[in-house]
Each structure stands twice: as structure tokens, then as C-alpha cells.
Scaffold this motif. Structure first.
Motif, PDB file in Angstrom:
ATOM      1  N   LEU A 196      34.961  34.432  50.319  1.00 28.36           N
ATOM      2  CA  LEU A 196      35.700  34.231  49.932  1.00 28.36           C
ATOM      3  C   LEU A 196      35.925  34.974  48.671  1.00 28.36           C
ATOM      4  O   LEU A 196      35.921  35.934  48.555  1.00 28.36           O
ATOM      5  CB  LEU A 196      34.828  33.058  48.755  1.00 28.36           C
ATOM      6  CG  LEU A 196      35.585  31.913  47.560  1.00 28.36           C
ATOM      7  CD1 LEU A 196      36.753  31.732  48.669  1.00 28.36           C
ATOM      8  CD2 LEU A 196      35.028  31.324  47.157  1.00 28.36           C
ATOM      9  N   VAL A 197      37.643  35.225  49.264  1.00 27.84           N
ATOM     10  CA  VAL A 197      38.290  35.982  48.815  1.00 27.84           C
ATOM     11  C   VAL A 197      39.094  35.408  46.983  1.00 27.84           C
ATOM     12  O   VAL A 197      40.211  34.343  47.645  1.00 27.84           O
ATOM     13  CB  VAL A 197      40.027  36.581  49.320  1.00 27.84           C
ATOM     14  CG1 VAL A 197      40.388  37.916  49.005  1.00 27.84           C
ATOM     15  CG2 VAL A 197      38.945  37.492  50.317  1.00 27.84           C
ATOM     16  N   ARG A 198      39.550  35.921  46.197  1.00 23.54           N
ATOM     17  CA  ARG A 198      39.270  35.628  44.659  1.00 23.54           C
ATOM     18  C   ARG A 198      40.503  36.623  44.433  1.00 23.54           C
ATOM     19  O   ARG A 198      40.231  38.104  44.733  1.00 23.54           O
ATOM     20  CB  ARG A 198      38.171  35.813  43.566  1.00 23.54           C
ATOM     21  CG  ARG A 198      38.486  35.380  42.645  1.00 23.54           C
ATOM     22  CD  ARG A 198      37.092  35.172  41.500  1.00 23.54           C
ATOM     23  NE  ARG A 198      37.396  34.226  40.698  1.00 23.54           N
ATOM     24  CZ  ARG A 198      36.121  34.224  39.511  1.00 23.54           C
ATOM     25  NH1 ARG A 198      35.060  34.831  39.693  1.00 23.54           N
ATOM     26  NH2 ARG A 198      36.817  33.457  37.990  1.00 23.54           N
ATOM     27  N   THR A 199      41.396  36.596  44.251  1.00 23.56           N
ATOM     28  CA  THR A 199      42.858  37.405  44.012  1.00 23.56           C
ATOM     29  C   THR A 199      43.094  37.052  41.744  1.00 23.56           C
ATOM     30  O   THR A 199      43.479  36.203  41.976  1.00 23.56           O
ATOM     31  CB  THR A 199      43.617  36.986  44.610  1.00 23.56           C
ATOM     32  OG1 THR A 199      43.686  37.597  45.661  1.00 23.56           O
ATOM     33  CG2 THR A 199      45.032  38.204  43.796  1.00 23.56           C
ATOM     34  N   VAL A 241      41.354  42.146  43.841  1.00 23.84           N
ATOM     35  CA  VAL A 241      40.715  41.496  44.449  1.00 23.84           C
ATOM     36  C   VAL A 241      39.149  41.614  45.017  1.00 23.84           C
ATOM     37  O   VAL A 241      39.096  43.128  44.891  1.00 23.84           O
ATOM     38  CB  VAL A 241      41.815  41.976  45.394  1.00 23.84           C
ATOM     39  CG1 VAL A 241      40.885  41.074  47.169  1.00 23.84           C
ATOM     40  CG2 VAL A 241      43.434  41.350  45.523  1.00 23.84           C
ATOM     41  N   ALA A 242      38.821  40.066  44.686  1.00 19.57           N
ATOM     42  CA  ALA A 242      37.259  40.433  45.338  1.00 19.57           C
ATOM     43  C   ALA A 242      36.278  39.925  46.247  1.00 19.57           C
ATOM     44  O   ALA A 242      37.641  38.484  45.822  1.00 19.57           O
ATOM     45  CB  ALA A 242      35.757  40.407  43.814  1.00 19.57           C
ATOM     46  N   THR A 243      35.866  39.813  47.136  1.00 21.71           N
ATOM     47  CA  THR A 243      35.525  39.289  48.457  1.00 21.71           C
ATOM     48  C   THR A 243      34.001  39.051  47.776  1.00 21.71           C
ATOM     49  O   THR A 243      33.214  40.252  48.089  1.00 21.71           O
ATOM     50  CB  THR A 243      35.307  40.232  49.587  1.00 21.71           C
ATOM     51  OG1 THR A 243      36.878  40.440  50.105  1.00 21.71           O
ATOM     52  CG2 THR A 243      35.253  39.353  50.956  1.00 21.71           C
ATOM     53  N   VAL A 291      29.857  40.653  46.371  1.00 24.64           N
ATOM     54  CA  VAL A 291      30.001  41.135  46.446  1.00 24.64           C
ATOM     55  C   VAL A 291      30.696  41.941  46.641  1.00 24.64           C
ATOM     56  O   VAL A 291      30.556  42.888  46.397  1.00 24.64           O
ATOM     57  CB  VAL A 291      30.870  40.622  44.167  1.00 24.64           C
ATOM     58  CG1 VAL A 291      29.912  41.113  43.476  1.00 24.64           C
ATOM     59  CG2 VAL A 291      31.843  40.435  43.704  1.00 24.64           C
ATOM     60  N   TYR A 292      31.948  41.977  47.114  1.00 23.32           N
ATOM     61  CA  TYR A 292      32.905  43.348  47.744  1.00 23.32           C
ATOM     62  C   TYR A 292      34.229  43.960  46.463  1.00 23.32           C
ATOM     63  O   TYR A 292      35.196  43.137  46.936  1.00 23.32           O
ATOM     64  CB  TYR A 292      33.292  43.813  48.661  1.00 23.32           C
ATOM     65  CG  TYR A 292      31.645  43.822  49.296  1.00 23.32           C
ATOM     66  CD1 TYR A 292      31.172  44.682  49.435  1.00 23.32           C
ATOM     67  CD2 TYR A 292      31.295  42.261  49.622  1.00 23.32           C
ATOM     68  CE1 TYR A 292      29.491  44.586  50.141  1.00 23.32           C
ATOM     69  CE2 TYR A 292      29.689  42.195  51.041  1.00 23.32           C
ATOM     70  CZ  TYR A 292      29.058  43.491  51.107  1.00 23.32           C
ATOM     71  OH  TYR A 292      27.785  42.906  51.030  1.00 23.32           O
TER      72      TYR A 292
END
Length: 462
Positions: free
Chosen positions: A181-184, A235-237, A210-211
Motif C-alpha cells: 500500500l502506497v501512502r502519499t 511517499v511511503a510503501t 515500511v519503505y
């Protein structure tokens, strides 16, 4: 008695004349001033703007070189905007000015004084003549107050407003084990440089990796190019290896509002992520197949296939080498043409034709540096006719001098023809004197009559 009165009048007249001359000389000298444009009070962590104006009599011949100075306890930046042109009259003398705006962010309370940095420039102390000058950054003091104790007593982030926007690349409630899931997160800070926006914290629940990606910093501008806010995009994945329900924490950023004197907080809401089990894929059972019948090995067919593949590979390699050499030669020829003296001078003529003073000034500077004809005024005195030299002087006055409503703008089409003729005379003289070798590139206008011998890769121009 009469002689005594006459002598007193003469002394008074001489004193008045000396004062007048002193005042005129003072007014005719370049000067600078600095102003804090941010309205007080100023708090620690708040970005303020300082305008620095440099004025010279008549007009500039080379713009001021504003330094990016170091002020201990602060972060100093200079927005990449062009300087603002100014005009002012001091003691009846016309001055031209250029303004630059510095952005200063003090990190602690206290009194700050601008350092004594030197700003060099060139100007027309006497019209038509270049004079080198310099001014010192004015001594400007401003006071920074501490953030009130009711707000935590920390500098933190002090700005007019901070907002946080959040988005996900998919529905957090529809994930399967192994999905990502990508969070911006996008933070907007009014009146603050992007580099001063704090880094948000992406916390992950247990069992979730988390990356983080590299942040993207930018600026928000108006239609006129004025900077209104700094922007930071993070941005974090998140990777979910096991099924279950996970809670992503909210991301908040506290900041101090100098207008209200109170702490505020901007927040991106948390999210609940539902991860289901990954689907199980069972391999289908195929019916047993009969053993294949063995056929004799065809050596001749395989040898023909190998020979064909080898021939095709050799042809491809030969073609690639040929095209690589052609491409290298073409790139070299284009690069030589782009860097030639003729191409640089063509840019000058195109700017005259298009009536583009800004592009013309840059093209003239590049050509003169490329050919070593600096200063350009000396080259014009040697090779240009008086009308062209006067047209060039009118052009420089229109760029850096005070505007004259009774005088027409520079005659760029006339200056274009005069510059072409001056260049032809210059080429003829430098070739006759044993100048540099002619260019190996073909002429840009092969249809023209025979042109004079060329130098610096020169060709005929129209």
C-alpha cells in the motif's frame, strides 16, 4: 565697512558653493539600503524577508553580484527570482536600482545584524563610459523573540499556515497478504522554504514493513511567478506479509502561528487496513501422455540453423557498428556547429529580428566572450559605423538607464544590419592578419555569394 560686508558675503557664497558641491557629489555616489519587509514581531523559526536595494547614478552596465552571505544562527537563502528594477531621484539626481530579496530563518531568539558583505557592479558614472563600483551590505539589525511558553517554548515551525493532504494508491480495506500500500503525504507551508518543512514520521504496526521514498521539494507560485508557499511531498510503501487488521497511525505536524500567538496542528488522519488471506492456487492434474517416439537426429538441419544464426548475428553487429560510427560523427559535427562563432552570432541577429532585448543582451555577451571581443564597446569602436555604435548605446540605456518618455526605443533592425557589417569587417581583418583556421563545417547558407575567409568556424549569416 562696505568692504567688510562684501567680504562676508563672499565667504558665505563660497561656503554655500562648497556645501552644494559636496551634496551633489554625495548624491552621485552609488549607495545601498536594506529593509525587513516582514511585519513584526518576529519569532524563532519564522522565515522573514529582507530587501536589499543597490542604486547607481545613470544606469547599470553590469548587474550587481548579490552574495549569499552567512549569518550565524540562521538559515539564509536567496529565491531564484530575477531582481526588481527600480528608479529613484535623490537630491535632483536620477538613480537606477536593482532589488534582491533574501529569505532568512532565525533558529533562536536574539538580535541579528547583517554582515558587511561587498556587492560589486559596473555602471555609467559618466554616460558612455564603464565604471566599476561596489557597495557594502547596509548594517541592518532585527530582533527575534522566543516562542511563548504557552506554545511550548520551542522554535519548531513558525509560519502563517500549514496544511497536510493525504492519498493512497488503492483501497486500504481490500488488500491480500503480500500486497503493498502506497501512502502519499503532501505538506504545504505558507511563507516557508520547502527545506524548512519538517520530515513527517511514518510509523508502521508490528509485522508490517515500511519503505520511504526520497522527498520531493517544490514551491507554489502565483501567475506572476511570486512564491507563496513551500511544498514537501513524501511517499511511503507499506508491505503486509500476513492477513489481519492493521491501523496506520495519523501523521501530525505542530506549528506556531505568529499572527495569533498560539500553537496550531495540521494532521493527516490514520487508516485501518484490512488484509485477507492470499488465494491458494492448486495445480491442475493432466492425463498421462504416451512416451514420444524417438526420431533420428538431423545433423544437417541443425548445422544450417547454427550457420544462419551466426550470419545474422554478424550482420547485426556490423550494422550496429556502422550506425554507431555514423551517430558519433553526426553528434560531433552538430556539437561543433552549435559551439561555432557563426552560430553564436546568428543568435544575436535572431534576437534583433525578434525585438527581444533580454535575449539580445545574453547573445551579445556569449558571442563577445566566445570570440574574445570584450568589452564589446571597444570592438564596436573598431569595426562598427557610428550609427550602429549609437544604436547599441541606446539599447544599453534602455536596459539599465532611467526611462525617457520623449526618446524612442533602440532601433534593433538598424543595429542588426550594422552588426552584420561590422562582423564582416572584423572577419576580413582578422583573416588578413593570419587569424585562426577556418571551420571544417559546411556553410549554413551555401546559396550565398562567396563569403570572406572565416575564423572561429565563421560562416555567412543573414
Amino acid at each position: 565697512m562696505t568692504a567688510l560686508v562684501a567680504l562676508q558675503r563672499l565667504v558665505l557664497w563660497l561656503v554655500g558653493l562648497s556645501l552644494l558641491l559636496a551634496g551633489t557629489a554625495f548624491a552621485a555616489d552609488p549607495f545601498a539600503r536594506a529593509t525587513v519587509t516582514t511585519k513584526g514581531p518576529i519569532y524563532a523559526g519564522q522565515q522573514i524577508e529582507v530587501d536589499v536595494d543597490v542604486f547607481v547614478p545613470n544606469y547599470f552596465l553590469s548587474p550587481p553580484q548579490f552574495p549569499l552571505f552567512d549569518l550565524p544562527g540562521t538559515v539564509v537563502t536567496m529565491p531564484d527570482e530575477r531582481g526588481m528594477n527600480l528608479n529613484e531621484t535623490v537630491n535632483g539626481e536620477a538613480f537606477s536600482g536593482i532589488r534582491k530579496t533574501y529569505a532568512i530563518t532565525p533558529q533562536a531568539p536574539g538580535d541579528y545584524v547583517l554582515p558587511t558583505a561587498v556587492i560589486p557592479f559596473g555602471y555609467a558614472a559618466v554616460p558612455g563610459q564603464t565604471s566599476k563600483g561596489q557597495v557594502t551590505l547596509p548594517s541592518l539589525t532585527f530582533t527575534v523573540e522566543a516562542v511563548p511558553q504557552s506554545a511550548g517554548g520551542k522554535a519548531g515551525v513558525t509560519t502563517g499556515e500549514i496544511t497536510i493532504a493525504q492519498s493512497f494508491d488503492r483501497d486500504p480495506a481490500g488488500l491480500k497478504a503480500g500486497d503493498a500500500l502506497v501512502r502519499t503525504i503532501t505538506i504545504r507551508a505558507a511563507g516557508l522554504a520547502p527545506m524548512m518543512i519538517p520530515e513527517p514520521t511514518f510509523d508502521a504496526p508490528a509485522g508490517v514493513q515500511v519503505y520511504r521514498h526520497d522527498p520531493v521539494l517544490s514551491q507554489e507560485r502565483t501567475s506572476r511567478g511570486e512564491i507563496t508557499a513551500g511544498l514537501r511531498k513524501d511517499v511511503a510503501t507499506y508491505v503486509f506479509a500476513k492477513p489481519g487488521s492493521y491501523s496506520l497511525p495519523a501523521i501530525s505536524l505542530p506549528w506556531f502561528d505568529p499572527a495569533s500567538g498560539s500553537m496550531q496542528s495540521a494532521e493527516a488522519a490514520g487508516a485501518t487496513v484490512s488484509v485477507g488471506a492470499a488465494p491458494v492456487v492448486e495445480p491442475a492434474l493432466a492425463p498421462p501422455t504416451s512416451p514420444p517416439s524417438e526420431e533420428p537426429f538431423d545433423w544437417l538441419w541443425w548445422l544450417s540453423i547454427v550457420a544462419s544464426v551466426a550470419a545474422l548475428a554478424a550482420l547485426i553487429q556490423l550494422t550496429a557498428n556502422l550506425f554507431g560510427r555514423l551517430e558519433t560523427r553526426l553528434e560531433t559535427a552538430l556539437e561543433q556547429r552549435a559551439q561555432s562563432e557563426a552560430t553564436a552570432f546568428r543568435h544575436v541577429l535572431d534576437a534583433c529580428r525578434d525585438h527581444d532585448p533580454l535575449r539580445l543582451e545574453a547573445a551579445l555577451d556569449h558571442w563577445s566572450r566566445r570570440t574574445g571581443n570584450t568589452p564589446l564597446s571597444r570592438w564596436l569602436d573598431s569595426f562598427a559605423d557610428p550609427v550602429t555604435a549609437n544604436a547599441f548605446a541606446d539599447f544599453r540605456r534602455s536596459r539599465y538607464g532611467s526611462p525617457d518618455p520623449h526618446q524612442d526605443g533602440p532601433d534593433l533592425p538598424r543595429m542588426r544590419g550594422g552588426l552584420k557589417a561590422a562582423r564582416q569587417r572584423w572577419l576580413a581583418e582578422t583573416t588578413a592578419d593570419g587569424g585562426g583556421p577556418a571551420s571544417d563545417l559546411p556553410d549554413l547558407n551555401p546559396g550565398l555569394e562567396a563569403a570572406p575567409p572565416r575564423r572561429f568556424g565563421a560562416v555567412g549569416l543573414t
